[in-house]
Scaffold this motif. Structure first.
Motif, PDB file in Angstrom:
ATOM      1  N   ILE A  28      43.425  35.272  27.278  1.00 21.08           N
ATOM      2  CA  ILE A  28      44.594  34.468  27.665  1.00 21.08           C
ATOM      3  C   ILE A  28      45.581  35.308  28.469  1.00 21.08           C
ATOM      4  O   ILE A  28      46.104  34.870  29.497  1.00 21.08           O
ATOM      5  CB  ILE A  28      45.270  33.886  26.413  1.00 21.08           C
ATOM      6  N   ALA A  29      45.831  36.549  28.004  1.00 23.91           N
ATOM      7  CA  ALA A  29      46.742  37.435  28.733  1.00 23.91           C
ATOM      8  C   ALA A  29      46.216  37.713  30.135  1.00 23.91           C
ATOM      9  O   ALA A  29      46.966  37.679  31.122  1.00 23.91           O
ATOM     10  CB  ALA A  29      46.929  38.734  27.966  1.00 23.91           C
ATOM     11  N   GLY A  30      44.898  37.980  30.236  1.00 17.04           N
ATOM     12  CA  GLY A  30      44.299  38.219  31.543  1.00 17.04           C
ATOM     13  C   GLY A  30      44.411  37.004  32.449  1.00 17.04           C
ATOM     14  O   GLY A  30      44.679  37.130  33.652  1.00 17.04           O
ATOM     15  N   PHE A  31      44.215  35.831  31.870  1.00 16.62           N
ATOM     16  CA  PHE A  31      44.318  34.585  32.620  1.00 16.62           C
ATOM     17  C   PHE A  31      45.727  34.416  33.203  1.00 16.62           C
ATOM     18  O   PHE A  31      45.894  34.114  34.388  1.00 16.62           O
ATOM     19  CB  PHE A  31      43.988  33.417  31.688  1.00 16.62           C
ATOM     20  N   LEU A  32      46.750  34.639  32.368  1.00 18.32           N
ATOM     21  CA  LEU A  32      48.131  34.457  32.819  1.00 18.32           C
ATOM     22  C   LEU A  32      48.506  35.491  33.879  1.00 18.32           C
ATOM     23  O   LEU A  32      49.176  35.179  34.866  1.00 18.32           O
ATOM     24  CB  LEU A  32      49.087  34.553  31.625  1.00 18.32           C
ATOM     25  N   LEU A  33      48.064  36.735  33.682  1.00 15.80           N
ATOM     26  CA  LEU A  33      48.359  37.781  34.664  1.00 15.80           C
ATOM     27  C   LEU A  33      47.628  37.532  35.984  1.00 15.80           C
ATOM     28  O   LEU A  33      48.168  37.778  37.065  1.00 15.80           O
ATOM     29  CB  LEU A  33      47.961  39.146  34.090  1.00 15.80           C
ATOM     30  N   GLN A  34      46.408  37.005  35.889  1.00 19.38           N
ATOM     31  CA  GLN A  34      45.655  36.677  37.101  1.00 19.38           C
ATOM     32  C   GLN A  34      46.342  35.551  37.857  1.00 19.38           C
ATOM     33  O   GLN A  34      46.436  35.583  39.089  1.00 19.38           O
ATOM     34  CB  GLN A  34      44.233  36.283  36.723  1.00 19.38           C
ATOM     35  N   ALA A  35      46.827  34.555  37.119  1.00 14.60           N
ATOM     36  CA  ALA A  35      47.557  33.457  37.753  1.00 14.60           C
ATOM     37  C   ALA A  35      48.817  33.979  38.442  1.00 14.60           C
ATOM     38  O   ALA A  35      49.164  33.549  39.547  1.00 14.60           O
ATOM     39  CB  ALA A  35      47.918  32.397  36.715  1.00 14.60           C
ATOM     40  N   ALA A  36      49.507  34.923  37.783  1.00 16.52           N
ATOM     41  CA  ALA A  36      50.706  35.512  38.389  1.00 16.52           C
ATOM     42  C   ALA A  36      50.356  36.256  39.672  1.00 16.52           C
ATOM     43  O   ALA A  36      51.075  36.175  40.676  1.00 16.52           O
ATOM     44  CB  ALA A  36      51.385  36.448  37.392  1.00 16.52           C
ATOM     45  N   ALA A  37      49.228  36.989  39.649  1.00 10.77           N
ATOM     46  CA  ALA A  37      48.796  37.712  40.842  1.00 10.77           C
ATOM     47  C   ALA A  37      48.470  36.741  41.975  1.00 10.77           C
ATOM     48  O   ALA A  37      48.838  36.969  43.137  1.00 10.77           O
ATOM     49  CB  ALA A  37      47.587  38.582  40.514  1.00 10.77           C
ATOM     50  N   LEU A  38      47.784  35.650  41.636  1.00 12.34           N
ATOM     51  CA  LEU A  38      47.393  34.674  42.663  1.00 12.34           C
ATOM     52  C   LEU A  38      48.600  33.929  43.222  1.00 12.34           C
ATOM     53  O   LEU A  38      48.554  33.429  44.347  1.00 12.34           O
ATOM     54  CB  LEU A  38      46.389  33.675  42.070  1.00 12.34           C
ATOM     55  N   SER A  39      49.670  33.839  42.440  1.00 13.30           N
ATOM     56  CA  SER A  39      50.883  33.202  42.958  1.00 13.30           C
ATOM     57  C   SER A  39      51.581  34.080  43.991  1.00 13.30           C
ATOM     58  O   SER A  39      52.416  33.601  44.757  1.00 13.30           O
ATOM     59  CB  SER A  39      51.846  32.886  41.800  1.00 13.30           C
ATOM     60  N   GLN A  40      51.227  35.379  44.003  1.00 12.68           N
ATOM     61  CA  GLN A  40      51.860  36.328  44.916  1.00 12.68           C
ATOM     62  C   GLN A  40      50.975  36.718  46.099  1.00 12.68           C
ATOM     63  O   GLN A  40      51.472  37.191  47.118  1.00 12.68           O
ATOM     64  CB  GLN A  40      52.234  37.610  44.149  1.00 12.68           C
ATOM     65  N   GLY A  41      49.645  36.559  45.942  1.00 18.88           N
ATOM     66  CA  GLY A  41      48.755  37.030  46.998  1.00 18.88           C
ATOM     67  C   GLY A  41      47.478  36.226  47.088  1.00 18.88           C
ATOM     68  O   GLY A  41      47.197  35.375  46.240  1.00 18.88           O
ATOM     69  N   PRO A  42      46.645  36.511  48.093  1.00 21.16           N
ATOM     70  CA  PRO A  42      45.419  35.732  48.328  1.00 21.16           C
ATOM     71  C   PRO A  42      44.280  36.138  47.404  1.00 21.16           C
ATOM     72  O   PRO A  42      44.260  37.239  46.845  1.00 21.16           O
ATOM     73  CB  PRO A  42      45.071  36.069  49.782  1.00 21.16           C
ATOM     74  N   LEU A  43      43.315  35.242  47.268  1.00 23.51           N
ATOM     75  CA  LEU A  43      42.116  35.514  46.469  1.00 23.51           C
ATOM     76  C   LEU A  43      41.405  36.780  46.924  1.00 23.51           C
ATOM     77  O   LEU A  43      40.898  37.546  46.113  1.00 23.51           O
ATOM     78  CB  LEU A  43      41.147  34.333  46.586  1.00 23.51           C
ATOM     79  N   THR A  44      41.351  36.987  48.221  1.00 26.58           N
ATOM     80  CA  THR A  44      40.590  38.103  48.771  1.00 26.58           C
ATOM     81  C   THR A  44      41.221  39.462  48.461  1.00 26.58           C
ATOM     82  O   THR A  44      40.581  40.498  48.642  1.00 26.58           O
ATOM     83  CB  THR A  44      40.439  37.942  50.295  1.00 26.58           C
ATOM     84  N   VAL A  45      42.481  39.476  48.004  1.00 27.60           N
ATOM     85  CA  VAL A  45      43.114  40.705  47.545  1.00 27.60           C
ATOM     86  C   VAL A  45      43.000  40.834  46.030  1.00 27.60           C
ATOM     87  O   VAL A  45      42.622  41.880  45.500  1.00 27.60           O
ATOM     88  CB  VAL A  45      44.598  40.761  47.967  1.00 27.60           C
ATOM     89  N   VAL A  46      43.321  39.751  45.324  1.00 21.15           N
ATOM     90  CA  VAL A  46      43.413  39.796  43.865  1.00 21.15           C
ATOM     91  C   VAL A  46      42.061  40.068  43.213  1.00 21.15           C
ATOM     92  O   VAL A  46      41.929  40.951  42.354  1.00 21.15           O
ATOM     93  CB  VAL A  46      44.003  38.478  43.316  1.00 21.15           C
ATOM     94  N   GLU A  47      41.042  39.319  43.589  1.00 22.65           N
ATOM     95  CA  GLU A  47      39.777  39.365  42.856  1.00 22.65           C
ATOM     96  C   GLU A  47      39.020  40.692  42.949  1.00 22.65           C
ATOM     97  O   GLU A  47      38.489  41.155  41.945  1.00 22.65           O
ATOM     98  CB  GLU A  47      38.879  38.200  43.287  1.00 22.65           C
ATOM     99  N   PRO A  48      38.948  41.344  44.122  1.00 21.44           N
ATOM    100  CA  PRO A  48      38.268  42.643  44.122  1.00 21.44           C
ATOM    101  C   PRO A  48      38.907  43.662  43.182  1.00 21.44           C
ATOM    102  O   PRO A  48      38.213  44.513  42.618  1.00 21.44           O
ATOM    103  CB  PRO A  48      38.387  43.086  45.589  1.00 21.44           C
TER     104      PRO A  48
END
Length: 287
Positions: free
Chosen positions: A55-75
């Motif tokens: 759950i923590a990872g999910f929320l932090l990932q959502a926060a990252a995606l709200s700030q930047g593109p998939l191609t930056v966050v996911e790698p």
């Protein structure tokens, strides 16, 4: 900067979750794979603590995606594997050897090189159009379904490997839907989360991905399962970013460099996957 911070923290939360969930699956029968018998594992306290990490990872990932593109966050999330090894080393009181440190450094260098080579940029106000969802979702789901079907045959190692890849593919779809949800949140406020269909699609896709993850962890050796979902998730997510959300990446020789750095990440992941801390031998000896 916040994109990198949140994505790194998400990788850390996922690492905590992985260590705890692996420990929970240590004594589970392999017959529970792809069945509701997995609920017996899901009720154990250590698995529930691991799920809090999810759950923590999910929320932090959502926060990252709200700030930047998939191609930056996911790698960036591929750092989950070396972080998992570091955490497992502390939890099971085992030092990482030279090979493990080298593999972790190779993955880190490969990640930095991949991000430099692609130099991804998000398209302003980009959204996946209706046709993109109608084409992309069935293709993504068909790939996952084919992998699950193939996993029904062969050895436990083959089953774990294919289910690991299927898990990564399903998480990739979940992240694509999550990005759409965070776009709605940023543009239209909290209420928009509950009125966009992608939110409910993300919940459904995430649930399937979690079930596949538990099955992969249960099916056989983690040497087989771990590289699959470590690598496939960002690969599928980047494809959604480029072809769905219109993220732009550098072309020409930079794509060749990106392929080489991706191969380095995969090689590092495979090497780390053979660590006793991933295989689970250290858990049996120390835990």
């Amino acid at each position: 900067m916040l994109t990198y911070l949140f994505a790194t923290l998400a990788g850390g939360a996922n690492a905590v979750s992985s260590v705890l969930q692996r420990k929970a699956h240590r004594d589970a029968p392999t017959s529970a794979t792809l069945s509701w018998q997995l609920l017996a594992v899901l009720r154990t306290p250590i698995w529930l603590f691991g799920f809090l990490g999810v759950i923590a990872g999910f929320l932090l990932q959502a926060a990252a995606l709200s700030q930047g593109p998939l191609t930056v966050v996911e790698p960036i999330l591929v750092i989950e594997l070396p972080l998992t090894l570091l955490l497992a080393g502390v939890l099971f009181q085992r030092r990482l050897n030279r090979r493990e440190w080298i593999a972790a450094l190779v993955m880190a260098a490969g990640l930095a090189g991949l991000l430099y080579s692609l130099s991804p940029t998000a398209a302003a106000g980009a959204h996946v159009d209706a046709l993109g969802w109608w084409i992309g979702i069935p293709l993504n789901v068909a790939l996952v379904a084919a992998l699950v079907a193939q996993a029904q045959r062969g050895s436990s190692a083959r089953k774990a490997a294919l289910l690991g890849v299927a898990t990564g593919g399903m998480f990739g779809l979940t992240v694509a839907l999550m990005k759409s949800m965070t776009n709605a949140l940023t543009e239209d406020g909290v209420a928009a989360i509950f009125t966009t269909w992608q939110t409910y699609g993300m919940v459904a896709s995430g649930g399937v991905a979690m079930f596949l993850l538990q099955s992969a962890l249960n099916a056989g050796s983690l040497v087989a399962a771990q590289p699959g979902f470590t690598i496939t998730d960002p690969v599928v997510s980047v494809l959604w970013g480029v072809f769905g959300y219109g993220d732009t990446v550098r072309s020409g020789v930079f794509l060749l460099l990106a392929a080489l750095f991706t191969a380095a990440i995969a090689a590092g992941a495979l090497s780390l996957a053979h660590s006793p801390l991933v295989i689970g031998d250290a858990e049996v000896r120390v835990g």
